[in-house]
Design an enzyme around this catalytic site. Structure first.
Site, short mmCIF file in Angstrom:
data_model
loop_
_atom_site.label_atom_id
_atom_site.label_comp_id
_atom_site.label_asym_id
_atom_site.label_seq_id
_atom_site.Cartn_x
_atom_site.Cartn_y
_atom_site.Cartn_z
N GLU A 15 0.84 -1.21 0.00
CA GLU A 15 0.00 0.00 0.00
C GLU A 15 0.87 1.25 0.00
OE1 GLU A 15 -2.92 1.28 -0.08
OE2 GLU A 15 -4.45 -0.01 0.81
N ASP A 16 0.38 2.31 -0.62
CA ASP A 16 1.09 3.59 -0.54
C ASP A 16 0.93 4.23 0.83
OD1 ASP A 16 -1.63 4.05 -0.93
OD2 ASP A 16 -1.36 5.66 -2.39
N ASP A 65 -4.49 5.45 5.80
CA ASP A 65 -4.98 6.67 6.44
C ASP A 65 -6.04 6.26 7.48
OD1 ASP A 65 -5.85 9.23 6.97
OD2 ASP A 65 -6.54 9.69 4.97
N PHE A 67 -1.80 15.97 4.62
CA PHE A 67 -2.06 15.45 3.29
C PHE A 67 -0.76 15.52 2.49
CE2 PHE A 67 -3.36 15.43 -1.11
CZ PHE A 67 -4.28 14.41 -1.12
N ARG A 89 1.80 12.36 -8.86
CA ARG A 89 2.27 10.98 -8.63
C ARG A 89 3.69 10.76 -9.13
NH1 ARG A 89 -2.22 7.92 -7.19
NH2 ARG A 89 -4.19 8.37 -8.22
P1 IMP Z 1 -7.88 5.08 3.77
O1 IMP Z 1 -8.92 4.16 3.18
O2 IMP Z 1 -8.51 6.22 4.52
O3 IMP Z 1 -6.83 4.38 4.58
O4 IMP Z 1 -7.16 5.80 2.58
C1 IMP Z 1 -6.47 5.12 1.66
C2 IMP Z 1 -6.35 5.86 0.36
O5 IMP Z 1 -6.65 7.26 0.44
C3 IMP Z 1 -4.91 5.80 -0.07
O6 IMP Z 1 -4.63 4.60 -0.76
C4 IMP Z 1 -4.77 7.04 -0.90
O7 IMP Z 1 -5.19 6.78 -2.22
C5 IMP Z 1 -5.72 8.03 -0.27
N1 IMP Z 1 -5.00 8.93 0.66
C6 IMP Z 1 -5.07 8.93 2.00
N2 IMP Z 1 -4.26 9.88 2.52
C7 IMP Z 1 -3.67 10.48 1.46
C8 IMP Z 1 -2.70 11.54 1.35
O8 IMP Z 1 -2.22 12.14 2.33
N3 IMP Z 1 -2.33 11.87 0.09
C9 IMP Z 1 -2.82 11.24 -1.03
N4 IMP Z 1 -3.71 10.25 -0.96
C10 IMP Z 1 -4.13 9.87 0.27
#
Ligand code: IMP
Length: 184
Positions: A102-103, A106, A156, A169
């Site tokens: 995963e990148d 969050d 962010f 990206r």
């Molecule tokens: P989650 O489901 O809230 O954990 O978010 C996951 C997805 O939200 C990541 O795979 C990203 O695509 C996007 N995301 C969450 N935080 C960021 C950020 O700080 N920058 C860019 N994309 C984010």
């Protein structure tokens, strides 16, 4: 140097050479943990493409790679995001050792959704490697998150695979939004 994407200003945060160093260590850990195994790395598109590519160069054991894409689509309000598998898992992972790449984790909603799909396919084991983790934003506890590049605050961020409005990206370094306003 600060830079602007669309209407937002970002400042340098994590330089590529720091990421490279971290990935070298992560690679060592993966090579040891999976020494006698042939794991399957599952890259979560789009954000993890750059992380996956660089991490794979540090992994020297036998392994397979595959890709999934999860997207959140929004109804009328941006906060009502539902998750859909835009590209499902296309290979058999039954009885295999799986590492989800995963990148960023969050809130953890995407990862939770993905792990549920993965467990349905009966893998032998599941671990998660994430470049970034926002511990203060996490809504779930995951025992699977074993490999973390950097823990960051609720900022962010863009770059190194991560986007803002589809842009950014391609930058090698990671930048963070200046000020408190999170993109909605
Ligand atoms: P989650 O489901 O809230 O954990 O978010 C996951 C997805 O939200 C990541 O795979 C990203 O695509 C996007 N995301 C969450 N935080 C960021 C950020 O700080 N920058 C860019 N994309 C984010």
């Amino acid at each position: 140097m600060k830079m602007t994407i669309d209407d937002k200003t970002f400042e340098p945060f994590i330089e590529f050479n720091m990421i490279e160093k971290r990935l070298r260590l992560m690679g060592i850990q993966l090579n040891l943990d999976y020494e006698d195994k042939v794991p399957i790395f599952i890259c979560v598109l789009n954000g993890a493409f750059m992380f996956m590519a660089d991490l794979m160069k540090e992994v020297h054991i036998g392994c397979e790679t595959t890709f999934v894409k999860v997207a959140s689509y929004h109804g009328d309000t941006k906060s009502s995001g539902n998750l859909i598998e835009q590209l499902p898992l296309l290979i058999d992972i039954k009885g295999r050792d799986v590492i989800v790449v995963e990148d960023i984790v969050d809130t953890g909603r995407t990862l939770k959704f993905l792990l549920e799909k993965i467990y349905q396919k009966e893998p032998a084991s599941v671990k998660v490697a994430t470049l970034l983790l926002k511990p203060d934003a996490l809504e779930y506890q995951f025992d699977e998150i074993s490999f973390v590049g950097f823990e960051i605050a609720n900022d962010f961020v863009v770059g190194y695979g991560l986007d803002y409005k589809g842009l950014g990206r391609n930058m090698a370094d990671i930048y963070r939004l200046v000020g408190q306003q999170l993109p909605g």
